[in-house]
Design a protein around this motif. Sequence first.
Motif, short mmCIF file in Angstrom:
data_model
loop_
_atom_site.label_atom_id
_atom_site.label_comp_id
_atom_site.label_asym_id
_atom_site.label_seq_id
_atom_site.Cartn_x
_atom_site.Cartn_y
_atom_site.Cartn_z
N PHE A 190 0.83 -1.20 0.00
CA PHE A 190 0.00 0.00 0.00
C PHE A 190 0.87 1.27 0.00
O PHE A 190 0.75 2.13 -0.88
N LEU A 191 1.78 1.35 0.97
CA LEU A 191 2.65 2.53 1.06
C LEU A 191 3.59 2.60 -0.14
O LEU A 191 3.86 3.68 -0.67
N GLY A 192 4.07 1.43 -0.57
CA GLY A 192 4.95 1.40 -1.73
C GLY A 192 4.28 1.97 -2.96
O GLY A 192 4.88 2.73 -3.72
N ALA A 193 2.98 1.63 -3.13
CA ALA A 193 2.26 2.12 -4.31
C ALA A 193 2.05 3.63 -4.23
O ALA A 193 2.05 4.32 -5.25
N ILE A 194 1.87 4.16 -3.00
CA ILE A 194 1.65 5.60 -2.89
C ILE A 194 2.95 6.38 -3.13
O ILE A 194 3.00 7.29 -3.95
N PHE A 195 4.00 5.99 -2.39
CA PHE A 195 5.20 6.84 -2.40
C PHE A 195 6.33 6.30 -3.29
O PHE A 195 6.79 6.98 -4.20
N VAL A 196 6.75 5.07 -3.03
CA VAL A 196 7.97 4.58 -3.67
C VAL A 196 7.76 4.36 -5.17
O VAL A 196 8.52 4.86 -6.00
N ASN A 197 6.69 3.62 -5.48
CA ASN A 197 6.41 3.38 -6.90
C ASN A 197 5.25 4.25 -7.36
O ASN A 197 4.33 3.79 -8.00
N ASN A 198 5.32 5.52 -7.00
CA ASN A 198 4.26 6.45 -7.40
C ASN A 198 3.99 6.34 -8.90
O ASN A 198 4.92 6.38 -9.71
N VAL A 211 2.69 8.23 -11.19
CA VAL A 211 3.05 9.32 -12.10
C VAL A 211 4.55 9.60 -12.05
O VAL A 211 5.22 9.64 -13.08
N LEU A 212 5.06 9.78 -10.83
CA LEU A 212 6.40 10.34 -10.70
C LEU A 212 7.51 9.31 -10.70
O LEU A 212 8.67 9.65 -10.80
N SER A 213 7.13 8.03 -10.57
CA SER A 213 8.18 7.03 -10.58
C SER A 213 8.01 6.02 -11.70
O SER A 213 8.96 5.61 -12.34
N ARG A 214 6.75 5.65 -11.97
CA ARG A 214 6.51 4.72 -13.08
C ARG A 214 6.17 5.46 -14.38
O ARG A 214 6.09 4.86 -15.44
N PHE A 215 5.89 6.77 -14.28
CA PHE A 215 5.53 7.60 -15.44
C PHE A 215 4.33 7.09 -16.20
O PHE A 215 4.30 7.04 -17.42
N LEU A 216 3.31 6.69 -15.44
CA LEU A 216 2.04 6.29 -16.06
C LEU A 216 1.01 7.38 -15.75
O LEU A 216 1.07 8.03 -14.71
N GLY A 217 0.05 7.55 -16.68
CA GLY A 217 -1.00 8.54 -16.45
C GLY A 217 -0.51 9.97 -16.50
O GLY A 217 -1.02 10.85 -15.82
N ILE A 218 0.47 10.23 -17.36
CA ILE A 218 1.03 11.57 -17.48
C ILE A 218 0.01 12.53 -18.11
O ILE A 218 -0.04 13.70 -17.77
N CYS A 219 -0.81 11.99 -19.02
CA CYS A 219 -1.74 12.86 -19.76
C CYS A 219 -2.70 13.62 -18.83
O CYS A 219 -2.73 14.84 -18.86
N THR A 239 8.64 21.58 -13.61
CA THR A 239 8.15 21.33 -12.26
C THR A 239 7.91 19.84 -12.04
O THR A 239 8.29 19.28 -11.00
N ALA A 240 7.26 19.21 -13.04
CA ALA A 240 6.98 17.77 -12.91
C ALA A 240 8.28 16.99 -12.76
O ALA A 240 8.38 16.06 -11.95
N GLY A 241 9.29 17.39 -13.53
CA GLY A 241 10.58 16.72 -13.44
C GLY A 241 11.19 16.86 -12.05
O GLY A 241 11.68 15.89 -11.46
N LEU A 242 11.13 18.07 -11.50
CA LEU A 242 11.68 18.30 -10.16
C LEU A 242 10.92 17.49 -9.11
O LEU A 242 11.51 16.96 -8.17
N MET A 243 9.58 17.40 -9.31
CA MET A 243 8.79 16.61 -8.36
C MET A 243 9.19 15.15 -8.41
O MET A 243 9.27 14.46 -7.39
N ALA A 244 9.45 14.65 -9.64
CA ALA A 244 9.87 13.26 -9.79
C ALA A 244 11.18 13.01 -9.06
O ALA A 244 11.37 11.99 -8.40
N ILE A 245 12.09 13.99 -9.14
CA ILE A 245 13.37 13.86 -8.43
C ILE A 245 13.12 13.83 -6.92
O ILE A 245 13.71 13.03 -6.20
N ALA A 246 12.19 14.69 -6.46
CA ALA A 246 11.89 14.71 -5.03
C ALA A 246 11.33 13.37 -4.58
O ALA A 246 11.71 12.84 -3.52
N PHE A 247 10.46 12.79 -5.39
CA PHE A 247 9.87 11.51 -5.02
C PHE A 247 10.90 10.37 -5.05
O PHE A 247 10.68 9.32 -4.47
N LEU A 248 11.99 10.61 -5.78
CA LEU A 248 13.06 9.62 -5.82
C LEU A 248 13.59 9.39 -4.40
O LEU A 248 14.09 8.31 -4.07
N GLY A 249 13.45 10.42 -3.55
CA GLY A 249 13.91 10.30 -2.16
C GLY A 249 13.19 9.22 -1.39
O GLY A 249 13.72 8.72 -0.38
N PHE A 250 12.00 8.82 -1.84
CA PHE A 250 11.26 7.76 -1.13
C PHE A 250 11.80 6.37 -1.43
O PHE A 250 11.39 5.41 -0.80
#
Lengths: 191, 275
Positions: free
Chosen positions: A8-16, A18-26, A176-187
Amino acid sequence: MTQILVIFLGAIFVNNFVLSRFLGICPFLGVSKKIETATGMGIAVTFVMTLASIMSYMVYEWILVPLQIEYLYTIAFILVIASLVQFVEMVIQKTSPTLYQALGVYLPLITTNCAVLGVAIINKNEGYNLIETIFNGLGGALGFTLSIILFAGIRERIEKNQIPLPFKGFPIALITAGLMAIAFLGFQGLL
Amino acid sequence: MDVMTIINSMVSIGGLGLLFGVGLGYASKKFAVPVDPKIPLIRDVLPGANCGGCGYAGCDAFAKAVAEGNASPDACPVGGATVAQQVAEILGLTVQEKEPTVAFVKCNGTCEKSQNQYNYYGIPDCKEAALLPGGGAKSCSYGCMGLGSCVKACPFDAIEIRDGIAVVIEEKCTSCGNCVKACPKGLIEIVPLAKKVRVACNSNDKGKDVRGFCQVGCIGCRMCVKACQYDAINVTNQLAHVDYEKCTQCMACVEKCPTKAILGIREEIQEKKAN
């Protein structure tokens, strides 16, 4: 129990999604101009992704596996998701016009959202059971909602600032989206 | 290849599809929400260009707004009077005939009549060029640069660039207003089609400067104001404006204008002279 919490937590933060799997970008870029619409889209996606996980799990386990035609999962999942979205839209339109007004435009958009198909396929590949599937779907959707609302909040603030003309609108949003993805990399180290 | 595999996959996926199809068909009946039957009827008589000239997202949104009484039946600029009439019939209303309008580019500074202060080799787009020093390559910072942003914005192919300025082809123009929004200089105006006296200049510069930039610019000399018996012209910010409520198209101003900045649309003038 721990296993489910990890998923559950992995799906929210680690493997987000949008920002980690890059799905649902549209929808992430398209409906994130205002927090209000972003929230609407997030709720609609949460709703559909959870239901789609359950439905696609049932179709896969109870129809495709016994008949040994697992390779048809893409077609079957798309079929399930498309019908499900249509059905959900009709039910909401009838039962709750207010919710329909709020979600209305976004529901049909989700039909072809790759995050929804993505969660169904990830569930299958990971070999999750029904409970794990539900929590992965719900978690992934909440992760999507979280990131789109955060993103919309940032974009609302960016709009009020003086952005150099070449960066106005989408370019700064993409950065901005790119920077957010980098931030989420911290998880990544969280689990 | 096992025949059973083919049959299995056909039956299962086909069956699923059929099941969902029937389910959705049933659900659409069971959960049907009554829609105003007027909406599709109105939608059918609209032009369907989805140009957004009415201020709504497209023809569908406009039809909905009209049916709900939020928009006026004659608000579609493309369809004009005929469509307004049809929409009004569906709604059981009567509408007043609206005067047909047309877009007009308030600049006549063609290549021969106006100079460039420098050569522009950038992207052929007016919005980009207008950001440059002096508001673009043209010596007159108010004039048409002829890069054709309005041509691209026009969904009806009703604008073309002739001699370096945009010209509206009035037969094709539906006055949807897309070009008005596209022009960074605010040069394009929606004017009544029947009124042929038009000030083809947008310059607020002083008369002397205008003369330096362009042979056909409005220098704000007020000759037209004096010539007009009907008080239909006034000059503000060194630029003449015609009040179409009062103008009788007597052409007195057109004849008096020393720089020919006020146009009687050409054919009209010739007709008048021939008579």
